[in-house]
Each structure stands twice: as structure tokens, then as C-alpha cells.
Write a protein that holds these residues in place. Structure first.
Motif, mmCIF file in Angstrom:
data_model
loop_
_atom_site.group_PDB
_atom_site.id
_atom_site.type_symbol
_atom_site.label_atom_id
_atom_site.label_comp_id
_atom_site.label_asym_id
_atom_site.label_seq_id
_atom_site.Cartn_x
_atom_site.Cartn_y
_atom_site.Cartn_z
ATOM 1 N N LEU A 16 0.805 -1.164 0.120
ATOM 2 C CA LEU A 16 0.033 0.195 0.068
ATOM 3 C C LEU A 16 0.646 1.476 -0.023
ATOM 4 N N ASN A 17 1.848 1.271 0.952
ATOM 5 C CA ASN A 17 2.697 2.513 0.949
ATOM 6 C C ASN A 17 3.999 2.546 -0.044
ATOM 7 N N TYR A 18 4.383 1.204 -0.454
ATOM 8 C CA TYR A 18 5.577 1.410 -1.527
ATOM 9 C C TYR A 18 5.323 0.463 -2.660
ATOM 10 N N PRO A 19 4.530 0.607 -3.223
ATOM 11 C CA PRO A 19 3.938 -0.382 -4.159
ATOM 12 C C PRO A 19 5.158 -0.835 -5.104
ATOM 13 N N LEU A 20 6.376 0.023 -5.293
ATOM 14 C CA LEU A 20 7.396 -0.389 -6.473
ATOM 15 C C LEU A 20 8.424 -0.989 -5.594
ATOM 16 N N MET A 21 8.003 -1.505 -4.664
ATOM 17 C CA MET A 21 9.197 -2.431 -3.719
ATOM 18 C C MET A 21 8.663 -3.736 -3.531
ATOM 19 N N SER A 22 9.586 -4.562 -3.833
ATOM 20 C CA SER A 22 9.244 -6.045 -3.572
ATOM 21 C C SER A 22 10.081 -6.734 -2.585
ATOM 22 N N LYS A 23 9.493 -7.883 -2.289
ATOM 23 C CA LYS A 23 10.209 -8.931 -1.171
ATOM 24 C C LYS A 23 10.773 -9.894 -1.831
ATOM 25 N N SER A 24 11.986 -10.260 -1.384
ATOM 26 C CA SER A 24 12.612 -11.758 -1.860
ATOM 27 C C SER A 24 13.163 -12.470 -0.728
ATOM 28 N N LEU A 25 13.299 -13.636 -0.863
ATOM 29 C CA LEU A 25 14.186 -14.403 0.147
ATOM 30 C C LEU A 25 15.193 -15.115 -0.623
ATOM 31 N N GLN A 26 16.213 -14.985 -0.182
ATOM 32 C CA GLN A 26 17.442 -15.842 -0.903
ATOM 33 C C GLN A 26 18.640 -16.054 0.141
ATOM 34 N N ASP A 27 18.637 -17.713 0.291
ATOM 35 C CA ASP A 27 19.811 -17.928 1.390
ATOM 36 C C ASP A 27 19.291 -17.353 2.751
ATOM 37 N N GLY A 28 18.057 -17.500 3.096
ATOM 38 C CA GLY A 28 17.600 -17.015 4.474
ATOM 39 C C GLY A 28 17.630 -15.777 4.713
ATOM 40 N N THR A 29 18.042 -14.641 3.747
ATOM 41 C CA THR A 29 18.096 -13.334 4.029
ATOM 42 C C THR A 29 17.039 -12.678 3.242
ATOM 43 N N ILE A 30 16.162 -11.979 3.844
ATOM 44 C CA ILE A 30 14.921 -11.250 3.227
ATOM 45 C C ILE A 30 15.799 -9.889 2.475
ATOM 46 N N THR A 31 15.476 -9.653 1.421
ATOM 47 C CA THR A 31 15.802 -8.185 0.614
ATOM 48 C C THR A 31 14.401 -7.807 0.144
ATOM 49 N N TYR A 32 14.281 -6.315 0.308
ATOM 50 C CA TYR A 32 13.486 -5.435 -0.319
ATOM 51 C C TYR A 32 13.881 -4.694 -1.195
ATOM 52 N N SER A 33 13.758 -4.715 -2.415
ATOM 53 C CA SER A 33 14.192 -3.801 -3.502
ATOM 54 C C SER A 33 13.099 -3.255 -4.388
ATOM 55 N N GLY A 34 13.656 -2.120 -5.196
ATOM 56 C CA GLY A 34 12.841 -1.380 -5.900
ATOM 57 C C GLY A 34 12.913 0.215 -5.964
ATOM 58 N N PHE A 35 11.808 0.882 -5.985
ATOM 59 C CA PHE A 35 11.964 2.290 -6.174
ATOM 60 C C PHE A 35 11.046 3.006 -5.103
ATOM 61 N N ILE A 36 11.564 4.033 -4.425
ATOM 62 C CA ILE A 36 10.763 4.876 -3.677
ATOM 63 C C ILE A 36 10.891 6.281 -4.218
ATOM 64 N N GLU A 37 9.686 7.007 -4.087
ATOM 65 C CA GLU A 37 9.297 8.278 -4.865
ATOM 66 C C GLU A 37 9.702 9.282 -3.801
ATOM 67 N N ILE A 38 10.596 10.370 -4.126
ATOM 68 C CA ILE A 38 10.876 11.334 -3.170
ATOM 69 C C ILE A 38 10.936 12.750 -4.276
#
Length: 381
Positions: A16-38
């Protein structure tokens, strides 16, 4: 009611707040990547969540200089929510980079109009108050306790937080002393306090103007803290007063033949110890230079259609004023003692190949041909 587990809730908030960010899980580490608008610009970021309350931030090259300080701030503000983390990051970056979004200034326009209205209602001593049609300037005329009128111009700078700034006034005071402010009344009160602090100065200069023949300035203004006073046909004095301490011994300089100047210097040196700052300052000035009153200059005499050249006029251009300045140089030959404007004498001497040094030119007086020294005018250096 449907229950939402904490993981699902975080993901929904992120969407809802950051629709251009996505979540991924790799080797047990959570990563959020994408774009934020400023400020209407998208910035690519990546955040690794290495533990419940530990995040590792990766920023694009143009924002890398902000990473270390922001990370230090977040260490002191522990959070276990990626949305809260991105909220803090967005606020921080917004505070560090300029906005490309155009400003309408509507809120500032309302503030200017409101404060202008309040100013005109609050101060009864305002003689005139005018707000420019484009809301860029406010011109005010006010009266002091002696019914003297003082004017001030306040400029509205919509690009600064402190939008009100005094830009023009007729006071012998540096503009840097008067600070900008977001409050119009505060800025005006600074000016009014300055006027109050200068009452003794205004009183003294009015007495000087009334009781002496002023050669310069021709039309004295309140910001002028000096007067060139006529003493005799071939001598004058420049009186310079400290506006904030008029009881202090003023600076006095005599212009004229060296024997007369030296005589006045000797008199002043002998009277310096007699100066009493508790007495009337104007009377003390007269006592200091050894006179009871300033002499009055006789009216200029006309012969036919030609104006007689008065003593003290420049002997090159035959006028008393050049660029609103009186002649400053007098030939030291006692049989000559002619006056010259600095600019006139400089051009004369340079035209006859006089010797030029770093700060002065030395040559022969145009009248008596004896040695004469002329400082190089500022615009010629």
C-alpha cells in the motif's frame, strides 16, 4: 473477523505504501528492493533485513553520501518494520535534497497579507504603509518622538524561511545588523529600535545643520554621519560623529592651507583633555576647535552673466562639485593654495607625464608649478 498474521500484515502495508518495492528471500536473507518516490523522482534502493531489527541499506550512486549518517540514526531508532524503515529513509532523503516540485507560494501569500494587516492595526505611529501589488515589498513611513519621518523598505523573499528582510532605509547603520525574520512585526520592531537608539544622533546633526554652513553633503540625509563645514574662505572642516555614541569625541579633519590647518590642530590637541561628555555635545565641539560659533558663509555674488569663481572651487574645472564631491586637494605652496578635485588633478598630471607610484601621482601644480601630490582615484587603481 479475519485474522492477519504479522508477516502478511507487513507485506500488505508495504504494498500500500511502497508499491514499487518487492520482497525476496534468498539464502535465508530477506531483501526488499525497488523504487521509492521522493520529490517526484524515483530512486532505486535495496534493503536487506539480516535480523528482526537490523537492516542493511544500499543506495544508488548519487545518494551514497547519505548512507552512513542515516544508518547511524537508525541504530538509535530501532525498528522491526520495513515500512517504518522506508518512511524514515524517505523523510531523511527529502530533508537533504532539493525539491523539484514547483511551489505555489499560496500559504506564504496568506501569511504576508495577514501580517501586513496586523502590522497596520497594531502600530499607531505609522504614517504610511504600502504593500506592493505583487506582494514583493512593503514600504513604511513612521514618526519618532520628535516628529521626524523615517522610511524603511521590507522585501519579501519567498525562497527563504525568514521571508521578511529590510533592504533599504535611511539610517547610519549597517544593514547586516538588522536580521531577516518570518515575522513582519519583529522585523519592523528591529528598525524602530534602531531609530530610538539614534535619537541623540539625529538631535545633534540637526543642531549642526542649523548653526553652520554645510558644504557637503548638499542635502544631508539621516544616514550621513559626517558634515563638511565652512570655516573661512580657504578652509573647511569635516566633522564625523559616532551615531551610537555622540558624546564621544568626534573625528575632525581640516582642509585648507597647511599653516591654518596646523593652527587648528594645535588648538584641538590643547583642548582634548577638556572634553566633557556630560555636557552638550555641540558646545563641546565648538570649545574643542576654539570658537564660540561657526561662521556663516556670505551669499555668492554674480557679476553680469558670469558667476565669480569662489575660493575653494577647483582650479581645473572651475566648479565646486564633481560627481557631488568638493575639491579635496590643496596646493601646499603658501603663495598658491589652489583647490583641486582628485579626479581633475589626476587627469591633469597624467596628461603631462607626471611620476606615478603605487598609490599616488607626483607632479607640478597646474597653477604655480610647484610639487603637488595626488592620490590615485579608486576607479583608476
Amino acid at each position: 473477523m479475519m485474522n492477519i498474521n504479522p508477516v502478511d500484515k507487513d507485506e500488505i502495508e508495504l504494498l500500500l505504501n511502497y508499491p514499487l518495492m518487492s520482497k525476496s528471500l534468498q539464502d535465508g536473507t530477506i531483501t526488499y528492493s525497488g523504487f521509492i518516490e521522493i520529490n517526484n523522482t524515483d530512486y532505486k534502493v535495496s534493503v536487506q533485513q539480516v535480523s528482526e531489527k537490523t537492516f542493511v541499506l544500499h543506495l544508488p550512486h548519487n545518494l551514497k553520501h547519505l548512507k552512513r549518517k542515516f544508518s547511524n540514526i537508525m541504530q538509535q531508532q530501532s525498528t522491526n518494520s520495513i515500512v517504518s524503515y522506508l518512511d524514515s529513509l524517505t523523510v531523511y532523503i527529502k530533508s537533504k535534497i532539493p525539491s523539484s516540485e514547483p511551489s505555489t507560494h499560496c500559504d506564504i501569500y496568506k501569511q504576508v497579507l495577514h501580517e501586513y494587516y496586523e502590522l497596520t492595526r497594531f502600530y499607531v505611529n505609522l504614517k504610511k504603509c504600502h504593500l506592493a501589488r505583487d506582494l514583493s515589498k512593503i514600504n513604511i513611513s513612521t514618526e519618532d518622538d520628535q516628529n521626524r519621518t523615517h522610511s524603511v523598505e521590507i522585501t519579501v523573499n519567498y525562497e527563504n524561511k525568514d521571508i521578511f528582510q529590510i533592504t533599504d532605509y535611511d539610517l547610519p547603520q549597517d544593514k547586516d545588523i538588522l536580521k531577516a525574520s518570518s515575522n513582519l512585526r519583529e522585523v519592523y520592531e528591529q528598525f524602530h529600535r534602531s531609530v530610538d537608539n539614534l535619537q541623540s544622533f539625529f538631535n545633534l546633526m540637526e543642531v549642526v545643520d542649523t548653526n553652520s554652513c554645510i558644504l557637503d553633503p548638499v542635502h544631508p540625509k539621516k544616514r550621513h554621519n559626517y558634515r563638511r563645514i565652512w570655516i573661512g574662505e580657504n578652509i573647511s572642516m569635516i566633522l564625523t560623529v559616532d551615531p551610537l555614541n555622540v558624546s564621544r569625541i568626534p573625528e575632525i579633519k581640516f582642509l585648507g592651507p597647511e599653516p591654518l590647518v596646523e593652527a587648528y590642530r594645535t588648538t584641538i590637541n590643547g583642548n582634548l583633555k577638556k572634553w566633557d561628555q556630560n555636557n552638550d555635545t555641540f558646545s563641546e565641539i565648538l570649545h574643542l576647535i576654539g570658537i564660540t560659533e561657526f561662521p556663516q558663509k556670505k551669499a555668492t555674488v554674480n557679476v553680469g552673466d558670469d558667476l565669480l569663481i569662489m575660493s575653494g572651487d577647483c582650479n581645473i574645472c572651475y566648479s565646486s562639485r564633481l560627481n557631488d564631491k568638493l575639491p579635496e586637494i590643496i596646493c601646499k605652496n603658501k603663495f598658491c593654495e589652489n583647490y583641486y578635485h582628485t579626479e581633475c588633478l589626476y587627469e591633469w598630471l597624467m596628461s603631462v607625464n607626471a611620476r606615478r607610484f603605487f598609490t599616488e601621482v607626483i607632479g607640478n601644480c597646474p597653477n604655480c608649478e610647484k610639487n603637488i601630490t595626488c592620490p590615485i582615484p579608486r576607479q583608476m587603481t
